[in-house]
Design a protein around this motif. Structure first.
Motif, PDB file in Angstrom:
ATOM      1  N   GLY A 124     -47.540   3.109  -4.364  1.00  0.00           N
ATOM      2  CA  GLY A 124     -47.890   3.747  -5.634  1.00  0.00           C
ATOM      3  C   GLY A 124     -46.664   4.047  -6.495  1.00  0.00           C
ATOM      4  N   LYS A 125     -45.541   4.298  -5.860  1.00  0.00           N
ATOM      5  CA  LYS A 125     -44.281   4.559  -6.581  1.00  0.00           C
ATOM      6  C   LYS A 125     -43.547   3.260  -6.914  1.00  0.00           C
ATOM      7  CE  LYS A 125     -43.451   8.941  -4.206  1.00  0.00           C
ATOM      8  NZ  LYS A 125     -42.532   9.634  -3.274  1.00  0.00           N
ATOM      9  N   GLY A 126     -44.082   2.118  -6.428  1.00  0.00           N
ATOM     10  CA  GLY A 126     -43.446   0.830  -6.673  1.00  0.00           C
ATOM     11  C   GLY A 126     -42.277   0.537  -5.741  1.00  0.00           C
ATOM     12  N   LEU A 127     -42.162   1.271  -4.639  1.00  0.00           N
ATOM     13  CA  LEU A 127     -41.040   1.107  -3.718  1.00  0.00           C
ATOM     14  C   LEU A 127     -41.333   0.095  -2.611  1.00  0.00           C
ATOM     15  CD1 LEU A 127     -40.015   4.875  -3.425  1.00  0.00           C
ATOM     16  CD2 LEU A 127     -39.193   3.144  -5.038  1.00  0.00           C
ATOM     17  N   CYS A 128     -42.611  -0.136  -2.357  1.00  0.00           N
ATOM     18  CA  CYS A 128     -43.051  -1.129  -1.376  1.00  0.00           C
ATOM     19  C   CYS A 128     -44.204  -1.904  -1.996  1.00  0.00           C
ATOM     20  CB  CYS A 128     -43.551  -0.463  -0.082  1.00  0.00           C
ATOM     21  SG  CYS A 128     -42.291   0.390   0.864  1.00  0.00           S
ATOM     22  N   GLU A 129     -44.483  -3.056  -1.406  1.00  0.00           N
ATOM     23  CA  GLU A 129     -45.626  -3.838  -1.858  1.00  0.00           C
ATOM     24  C   GLU A 129     -46.317  -4.448  -0.647  1.00  0.00           C
ATOM     25  OE1 GLU A 129     -46.290  -7.661  -4.675  1.00  0.00           O
ATOM     26  OE2 GLU A 129     -45.054  -6.034  -5.493  1.00  0.00           O
ATOM     27  N   LYS A 130     -47.637  -4.269  -0.610  1.00  0.00           N
ATOM     28  CA  LYS A 130     -48.429  -4.818   0.498  1.00  0.00           C
ATOM     29  C   LYS A 130     -48.631  -6.308   0.300  1.00  0.00           C
ATOM     30  CE  LYS A 130     -51.221  -0.682   1.249  1.00  0.00           C
ATOM     31  NZ  LYS A 130     -52.610  -0.162   1.254  1.00  0.00           N
ATOM     32  N   GLN A 131     -48.747  -6.997   1.429  1.00  0.00           N
ATOM     33  CA  GLN A 131     -49.040  -8.423   1.417  1.00  0.00           C
ATOM     34  C   GLN A 131     -50.430  -8.634   2.004  1.00  0.00           C
ATOM     35  OE1 GLN A 131     -45.464  -9.454   3.704  1.00  0.00           O
ATOM     36  NE2 GLN A 131     -44.777 -10.616   1.917  1.00  0.00           N
ATOM     37  N   PHE A 136     -45.875  -5.544   4.742  1.00  0.00           N
ATOM     38  CA  PHE A 136     -45.384  -5.094   3.452  1.00  0.00           C
ATOM     39  C   PHE A 136     -43.908  -5.432   3.352  1.00  0.00           C
ATOM     40  CE2 PHE A 136     -44.371  -1.546   6.210  1.00  0.00           C
ATOM     41  CZ  PHE A 136     -43.146  -1.079   5.740  1.00  0.00           C
ATOM     42  N   PHE A 137     -43.370  -5.309   2.149  1.00  0.00           N
ATOM     43  CA  PHE A 137     -41.931  -5.469   1.962  1.00  0.00           C
ATOM     44  C   PHE A 137     -41.434  -4.376   1.027  1.00  0.00           C
ATOM     45  CE2 PHE A 137     -43.882  -8.124  -1.282  1.00  0.00           C
ATOM     46  CZ  PHE A 137     -43.160  -7.832  -2.433  1.00  0.00           C
ATOM     47  N   ILE A 138     -40.146  -4.107   1.112  1.00  0.00           N
ATOM     48  CA  ILE A 138     -39.515  -3.122   0.243  1.00  0.00           C
ATOM     49  C   ILE A 138     -39.131  -3.844  -1.042  1.00  0.00           C
ATOM     50  CG2 ILE A 138     -37.624  -1.486  -0.010  1.00  0.00           C
ATOM     51  CD1 ILE A 138     -37.489  -1.391   3.084  1.00  0.00           C
ATOM     52  N   THR A 139     -39.558  -3.313  -2.175  1.00  0.00           N
ATOM     53  CA  THR A 139     -39.266  -3.934  -3.464  1.00  0.00           C
ATOM     54  C   THR A 139     -37.813  -3.660  -3.865  1.00  0.00           C
ATOM     55  OG1 THR A 139     -39.895  -1.964  -4.710  1.00  0.00           O
ATOM     56  CG2 THR A 139     -41.663  -3.562  -4.221  1.00  0.00           C
ATOM     57  N   PRO A 140     -37.316  -4.369  -4.868  1.00  0.00           N
ATOM     58  CA  PRO A 140     -35.967  -4.070  -5.362  1.00  0.00           C
ATOM     59  C   PRO A 140     -35.816  -2.596  -5.783  1.00  0.00           C
ATOM     60  CG  PRO A 140     -36.672  -6.180  -6.213  1.00  0.00           C
ATOM     61  CD  PRO A 140     -37.861  -5.564  -5.505  1.00  0.00           C
ATOM     62  N   GLU A 141     -36.882  -2.016  -6.324  1.00  0.00           N
ATOM     63  CA  GLU A 141     -36.843  -0.597  -6.688  1.00  0.00           C
ATOM     64  C   GLU A 141     -36.716   0.279  -5.443  1.00  0.00           C
ATOM     65  OE1 GLU A 141     -39.204  -2.765  -7.774  1.00  0.00           O
ATOM     66  OE2 GLU A 141     -38.599  -2.953  -9.870  1.00  0.00           O
ATOM     67  N   GLY A 142     -37.397  -0.132  -4.373  1.00  0.00           N
ATOM     68  CA  GLY A 142     -37.300   0.598  -3.106  1.00  0.00           C
ATOM     69  C   GLY A 142     -35.910   0.525  -2.506  1.00  0.00           C
ATOM     70  N   LEU A 143     -35.306  -0.658  -2.581  1.00  0.00           N
ATOM     71  CA  LEU A 143     -33.929  -0.813  -2.097  1.00  0.00           C
ATOM     72  C   LEU A 143     -32.977   0.041  -2.926  1.00  0.00           C
ATOM     73  CD1 LEU A 143     -33.897  -4.661  -1.427  1.00  0.00           C
ATOM     74  CD2 LEU A 143     -34.025  -2.809   0.270  1.00  0.00           C
ATOM     75  N   LYS A 144     -33.220   0.084  -4.229  1.00  0.00           N
ATOM     76  CA  LYS A 144     -32.383   0.900  -5.105  1.00  0.00           C
ATOM     77  C   LYS A 144     -32.545   2.375  -4.762  1.00  0.00           C
ATOM     78  CE  LYS A 144     -31.297   1.681  -9.968  1.00  0.00           C
ATOM     79  NZ  LYS A 144     -31.663   1.360 -11.355  1.00  0.00           N
ATOM     80  N   ALA A 145     -33.778   2.789  -4.464  1.00  0.00           N
ATOM     81  CA  ALA A 145     -34.045   4.186  -4.077  1.00  0.00           C
ATOM     82  C   ALA A 145     -33.316   4.537  -2.775  1.00  0.00           C
ATOM     83  CB  ALA A 145     -35.541   4.426  -3.927  1.00  0.00           C
ATOM     84  N   LEU A 146     -33.114   3.530  -1.914  1.00  0.00           N
ATOM     85  CA  LEU A 146     -32.371   3.741  -0.665  1.00  0.00           C
ATOM     86  C   LEU A 146     -30.866   3.604  -0.887  1.00  0.00           C
ATOM     87  CD1 LEU A 146     -34.604   1.776   1.868  1.00  0.00           C
ATOM     88  CD2 LEU A 146     -34.256   4.263   1.785  1.00  0.00           C
ATOM     89  N   GLY A 147     -30.473   3.236  -2.098  1.00  0.00           N
ATOM     90  CA  GLY A 147     -29.059   3.071  -2.402  1.00  0.00           C
ATOM     91  C   GLY A 147     -28.476   1.804  -1.828  1.00  0.00           C
ATOM     92  N   GLU A 148     -29.282   0.737  -1.777  1.00  0.00           N
ATOM     93  CA  GLU A 148     -28.839  -0.513  -1.159  1.00  0.00           C
ATOM     94  C   GLU A 148     -28.957  -1.667  -2.122  1.00  0.00           C
ATOM     95  OE1 GLU A 148     -30.759  -1.107   2.554  1.00  0.00           O
ATOM     96  OE2 GLU A 148     -30.398   0.951   3.178  1.00  0.00           O
ATOM     97  N   ASP A 149     -28.183  -2.703  -1.821  1.00  0.00           N
ATOM     98  CA  ASP A 149     -28.271  -3.953  -2.580  1.00  0.00           C
ATOM     99  C   ASP A 149     -29.480  -4.728  -2.073  1.00  0.00           C
ATOM    100  OD1 ASP A 149     -25.916  -3.409  -3.925  1.00  0.00           O
ATOM    101  OD2 ASP A 149     -24.697  -4.400  -2.401  1.00  0.00           O
ATOM    102  N   GLN A 150     -29.906  -5.690  -2.868  1.00  0.00           N
ATOM    103  CA  GLN A 150     -31.021  -6.531  -2.457  1.00  0.00           C
ATOM    104  C   GLN A 150     -30.541  -7.481  -1.434  1.00  0.00           C
ATOM    105  OE1 GLN A 150     -33.176  -8.232  -5.725  1.00  0.00           O
ATOM    106  NE2 GLN A 150     -32.830  -6.441  -6.949  1.00  0.00           N
TER     107      GLN A 150
END
Length: 150
Positions: A124-131, A136-150
């Motif tokens: 719902g926050k756009g940090l993950c996306e279901k398949q 599921f996978f972590i979206t680029p926004e989720g990686l950014k929220a974790l402070g990580e590169d893609q």
């Protein structure tokens, strides 16, 4: 006196560097030893060394340490995302709620009350996306929220 062929070798595998000069037979023996040692070392490195950016994690990191650096100690939704990120670093390509819950349990961390709900909130926050297959996978926004590169 026979002329022995001289050679030079330089090799870098992960954090292992090897450089030597000598006759080819000796270099061949040494290189075989380095490659054998490199196999052991690279299998023991679940998380690749990262740069010196704030929030990035270096070397071998326990799940507890990773959760602490990523703010996953108190909030379940963040704990879910951080655990998924940790699994991703360790090479898990098929992320699902069961894998996240199992990692927390196996590493003696606080469990999630409802892992599926945590995934839904992260989606719902756009940090993950279901398949469609249930993963599921972590979206680029989720990686950014974790402070990580893609």
């Amino acid at each position: 006196m026979a002329d022995k062929s001289q050679g030079k070798v330089e090799i870098k595998i992960g954090n292992l560097n090897f450089s030597a000069e000598g006759d080819q037979a000796w270099l061949s023996e040494q290189l075989a030893k380095v490659i054998k040692a490199a196999e052991t070392i690279t299998q023991a490195e679940p998380i690749a060394a990262k740069g010196d950016k704030p929030g990035e994690v270096k070397g071998h990191v326990s799940l507890a340490s990773y959760l602490k650096t990523k703010g996953g100690e108190t909030k379940q939704v963040q704990r879910f995302l951080a655990t998924a990120g940790w699994l991703r670093h360790r090479g898990t390509t098929e992320l699902d709620t069961a894998a996240v819950a199992k990692a927390l349990s196996d590493h003696h961390q606080k469990r999630l009350g409802n892992p599926a709900d945590c995934l839904n909130q992260n989606c719902g926050k756009g940090l993950c996306e279901k398949q469609p297959d249930g993963n599921f996978f972590i979206t680029p926004e989720g990686l950014k929220a974790l402070g990580e590169d893609q």
